[in-house]
Design a protein around this motif. Structure first.
Motif, PDB file in Angstrom:
ATOM      1  N   UNK A 208       0.830  -1.208   0.000  1.00  0.00           N
ATOM      2  CA  UNK A 208       0.000   0.000   0.000  1.00  0.00           C
ATOM      3  C   UNK A 208       0.866   1.261   0.000  1.00  0.00           C
ATOM      4  N   UNK A 209       0.701   2.092  -1.005  1.00  0.00           N
ATOM      5  CA  UNK A 209       1.454   3.348  -1.088  1.00  0.00           C
ATOM      6  C   UNK A 209       0.885   4.389  -0.132  1.00  0.00           C
ATOM      7  N   UNK A 210      -0.252   4.105   0.456  1.00  0.00           N
ATOM      8  CA  UNK A 210      -0.899   5.083   1.344  1.00  0.00           C
ATOM      9  C   UNK A 210      -0.036   5.420   2.563  1.00  0.00           C
ATOM     10  N   UNK A 211       0.824   4.479   2.993  1.00  0.00           N
ATOM     11  CA  UNK A 211       1.679   4.776   4.155  1.00  0.00           C
ATOM     12  C   UNK A 211       2.642   5.919   3.830  1.00  0.00           C
ATOM     13  N   UNK A 212       3.209   5.910   2.626  1.00  0.00           N
ATOM     14  CA  UNK A 212       4.111   6.993   2.234  1.00  0.00           C
ATOM     15  C   UNK A 212       3.380   8.327   2.189  1.00  0.00           C
ATOM     16  N   UNK A 213       2.160   8.300   1.718  1.00  0.00           N
ATOM     17  CA  UNK A 213       1.376   9.541   1.673  1.00  0.00           C
ATOM     18  C   UNK A 213       1.043  10.010   3.077  1.00  0.00           C
ATOM     19  N   UNK A 214       0.783   9.066   3.966  1.00  0.00           N
ATOM     20  CA  UNK A 214       0.442   9.408   5.348  1.00  0.00           C
ATOM     21  C   UNK A 214       1.637   9.960   6.117  1.00  0.00           C
ATOM     22  N   UNK A 215       2.832   9.393   5.879  1.00  0.00           N
ATOM     23  CA  UNK A 215       4.016   9.764   6.664  1.00  0.00           C
ATOM     24  C   UNK A 215       4.969  10.693   5.917  1.00  0.00           C
ATOM     25  N   UNK A 216       4.550  11.219   4.775  1.00  0.00           N
ATOM     26  CA  UNK A 216       5.308  12.271   4.103  1.00  0.00           C
ATOM     27  C   UNK A 216       6.505  11.820   3.309  1.00  0.00           C
ATOM     28  N   UNK A 217       6.518  10.571   2.832  1.00  0.00           N
ATOM     29  CA  UNK A 217       7.663  10.091   2.049  1.00  0.00           C
ATOM     30  C   UNK A 217       7.266   9.726   0.616  1.00  0.00           C
ATOM     31  N   UNK A 218       6.124  10.200   0.168  1.00  0.00           N
ATOM     32  CA  UNK A 218       5.675   9.854  -1.186  1.00  0.00           C
ATOM     33  C   UNK A 218       6.240  10.834  -2.217  1.00  0.00           C
ATOM     34  N   UNK A 219       6.648  10.282  -3.346  1.00  0.00           N
ATOM     35  CA  UNK A 219       7.107  11.083  -4.475  1.00  0.00           C
ATOM     36  C   UNK A 219       6.644  10.405  -5.763  1.00  0.00           C
ATOM     37  N   UNK A 220       5.815  11.060  -6.576  1.00  0.00           N
ATOM     38  CA  UNK A 220       5.406  10.451  -7.846  1.00  0.00           C
ATOM     39  C   UNK A 220       6.546  10.453  -8.852  1.00  0.00           C
ATOM     40  N   UNK A 221       6.501   9.529  -9.767  1.00  0.00           N
ATOM     41  CA  UNK A 221       7.455   9.507 -10.875  1.00  0.00           C
ATOM     42  C   UNK A 221       7.084  10.605 -11.855  1.00  0.00           C
ATOM     43  N   UNK A 222       8.059  11.369 -12.272  1.00  0.00           N
ATOM     44  CA  UNK A 222       7.814  12.502 -13.164  1.00  0.00           C
ATOM     45  C   UNK A 222       8.372  12.203 -14.549  1.00  0.00           C
ATOM     46  N   UNK A 223       7.557  12.449 -15.571  1.00  0.00           N
ATOM     47  CA  UNK A 223       8.000  12.188 -16.938  1.00  0.00           C
ATOM     48  C   UNK A 223       9.209  13.037 -17.310  1.00  0.00           C
ATOM     49  N   UNK A 224       9.278  14.245 -16.742  1.00  0.00           N
ATOM     50  CA  UNK A 224      10.376  15.152 -17.096  1.00  0.00           C
ATOM     51  C   UNK A 224      11.692  14.796 -16.378  1.00  0.00           C
ATOM     52  N   UNK A 225      11.640  13.862 -15.456  1.00  0.00           N
ATOM     53  CA  UNK A 225      12.862  13.449 -14.771  1.00  0.00           C
ATOM     54  C   UNK A 225      12.943  11.925 -14.710  1.00  0.00           C
ATOM     55  N   UNK A 226      13.520  11.311 -15.733  1.00  0.00           N
ATOM     56  CA  UNK A 226      13.645   9.846 -15.747  1.00  0.00           C
ATOM     57  C   UNK A 226      14.493   9.352 -14.576  1.00  0.00           C
ATOM     58  N   UNK A 227      14.171   8.181 -14.101  1.00  0.00           N
ATOM     59  CA  UNK A 227      14.902   7.595 -12.981  1.00  0.00           C
ATOM     60  C   UNK A 227      16.287   7.124 -13.418  1.00  0.00           C
ATOM     61  N   UNK A 228      17.291   7.440 -12.599  1.00  0.00           N
ATOM     62  CA  UNK A 228      18.644   6.907 -12.769  1.00  0.00           C
ATOM     63  C   UNK A 228      18.869   5.919 -11.619  1.00  0.00           C
ATOM     64  N   UNK A 229      19.161   4.691 -11.941  1.00  0.00           N
ATOM     65  CA  UNK A 229      19.155   3.636 -10.929  1.00  0.00           C
ATOM     66  C   UNK A 229      20.535   3.397 -10.322  1.00  0.00           C
ATOM     67  N   UNK A 230      20.509   2.733  -9.183  1.00  0.00           N
ATOM     68  CA  UNK A 230      21.743   2.411  -8.484  1.00  0.00           C
ATOM     69  C   UNK A 230      21.804   3.133  -7.148  1.00  0.00           C
ATOM     70  N   UNK A 231      23.008   3.236  -6.614  1.00  0.00           N
ATOM     71  CA  UNK A 231      23.229   3.943  -5.351  1.00  0.00           C
ATOM     72  C   UNK A 231      24.033   5.210  -5.636  1.00  0.00           C
ATOM     73  N   UNK A 232      24.142   6.068  -4.660  1.00  0.00           N
ATOM     74  CA  UNK A 232      24.783   7.374  -4.880  1.00  0.00           C
ATOM     75  C   UNK A 232      26.191   7.199  -5.441  1.00  0.00           C
ATOM     76  N   UNK A 233      26.947   6.247  -4.882  1.00  0.00           N
ATOM     77  CA  UNK A 233      28.268   5.909  -5.411  1.00  0.00           C
ATOM     78  C   UNK A 233      28.218   4.461  -5.869  1.00  0.00           C
ATOM     79  N   UNK A 234      28.029   4.268  -7.167  1.00  0.00           N
ATOM     80  CA  UNK A 234      27.871   2.921  -7.694  1.00  0.00           C
ATOM     81  C   UNK A 234      29.160   2.115  -7.573  1.00  0.00           C
ATOM     82  N   UNK A 235      29.001   0.796  -7.467  1.00  0.00           N
ATOM     83  CA  UNK A 235      30.138  -0.084  -7.220  1.00  0.00           C
ATOM     84  C   UNK A 235      31.084  -0.160  -8.413  1.00  0.00           C
ATOM     85  N   UNK A 236      30.551  -0.225  -9.609  1.00  0.00           N
ATOM     86  CA  UNK A 236      31.394  -0.265 -10.795  1.00  0.00           C
ATOM     87  C   UNK A 236      31.902  -1.641 -11.166  1.00  0.00           C
ATOM     88  N   UNK A 237      31.474  -2.689 -10.425  1.00  0.00           N
ATOM     89  CA  UNK A 237      31.845  -4.054 -10.807  1.00  0.00           C
ATOM     90  C   UNK A 237      30.765  -5.010 -10.305  1.00  0.00           C
TER      91      UNK A 237
END
Length: 301
Positions: A208-237
């Motif tokens: 249920x995504x409702x918990x994120x909406x209730x506790x202030x951690x929800x963010x919709x996916x935006x067409x103008x900002x495609x997702x870049x996956x991984x972690x902040x400092x990617x492992x590289x191997x």
């Protein structure tokens, strides 16, 4: 009435991954598969299953002990009980997932799930080897204390994990608006796996995504900002031991170098440092927001 939803669904997982790979090769979906990355995810999934066997006895014993001191007797045959366990287990999962992102000790056990720079169904199987050692399973013990039978808790946890498999894909865009409003979806979960500052530490939902909406951690996916996956400092191997243990190694090294600040390096947010030389998700998001607020520079000298 005891069964393992994950075991029953495993053949479906395999067939779904094969289908997604075939469709990607045919150009029917935008999903990306990289052989070494996929192999790493599958090995992490197998290792997670084996690691779970090592700590499974402790988890079962602790749950049974707490259940013996339960407040109520909740019947597995009652419909209301299944509705209640669905909601309470899903809420528990939200806080487990949020804790696993916001505190480094538990992030060390969870980070491998986010270490792929691709987002496909195989990513769902890139699971922790150290979750049992990290002890986050204890968050489900209050359900047994309330009186939910251990088998009931295990079944609902399995149902939640099976549900979360299908949302690890780029092959599905957005679901109907009403569904998106209530349930976790591929669109919502893509945001969760993204490393864009706007998307960091958002959408912790299980079902249920409702918990994120209730506790202030929800963010919709935006067409103008495609997702870049991984972690902040990617492992590289794709070194599987590095995938599984790199954050544990980094955390313990920080503690050894700075013992006076051990608690901060263990239980502060990922990226915390005693001299502010690193950035947490909060810092990265604040920096990004500042950049967004700055007026555009004039092109005229």
């Amino acid at each position: 009435m005891s069964f393992d939803p994950v075991t029953l669904a495993t053949p479906f997982f395999i067939l779904a991954i094969i289908l997604e790979v075939v469709l990607a090769r045919m150009g029917r979906t935008r999903t990306n598969y990289e052989p070494k990355d996929t192999a790493a995810s599958l090995v992490m999934g197998l290792g997670s299953t084996l690691a779970g066997l090592l700590t499974g006895g402790l988890v079962v014993a602790a749950t049974l002990y707490v259940y013996q001191h339960r407040l109520f007797d909740i019947p597995m045959t009652a419909v209301w009980a299944w509705v209640a366990i669905f909601l309470l287990e899903d809420l528990t999962y939200y806080w487990f997932h949020r804790l696993s992102h916001e505190r480094r000790f538990w992030w060390a056990a969870h980070v491998n799930h986010h270490s792929s720079q691709h987002y496909n169904l195989s990513t769902a199987l890139r699971q922790t080897w150290t979750g049992g050692i990290a002890g986050t399973w204890a968050l489900w013990l209050p359900l047994a204390f309330l009186g939910f039978p251990p088998a009931m808790i295990a079944i609902q946890k399995g149902i939640s994990l099976v549900y979360q498999f299908w949302i690890h894909t780029e092959a599905i865009g957005r679901m109907p608006r009403g569904f998106e409003a209530v349930f976790n979806t591929p669109s919502h979960h893509r945001v969760h796996h993204a490393r864009n500052p706007r998307y960091l530490d958002r959408n912790y939902a299980g079902v249920l995504i409702v918990w994120d909406k209730l506790f202030g951690t929800f963010q919709p996916e935006l067409d103008e900002e495609p997702c870049r996956y991984g972690i902040v400092k990617n492992l590289g191997d794709f070194n599987i031991l590095r995938v599984a243990f790199h954050e544990w190694a980094g955390m313990l090294a920080d503690v050894a170098r700075h013992p006076r600040h051990a608690l901060g390096y263990l239980f502060g947010p990922p990226g915390w440092s005693h001299d502010a030389s690193r950035q947490t998700s909060h810092d990265l998001r604040a920096e990004w927001q500042e950049q967004q607020a700055e007026p555009p520079q004039s092109k005229v000298a």
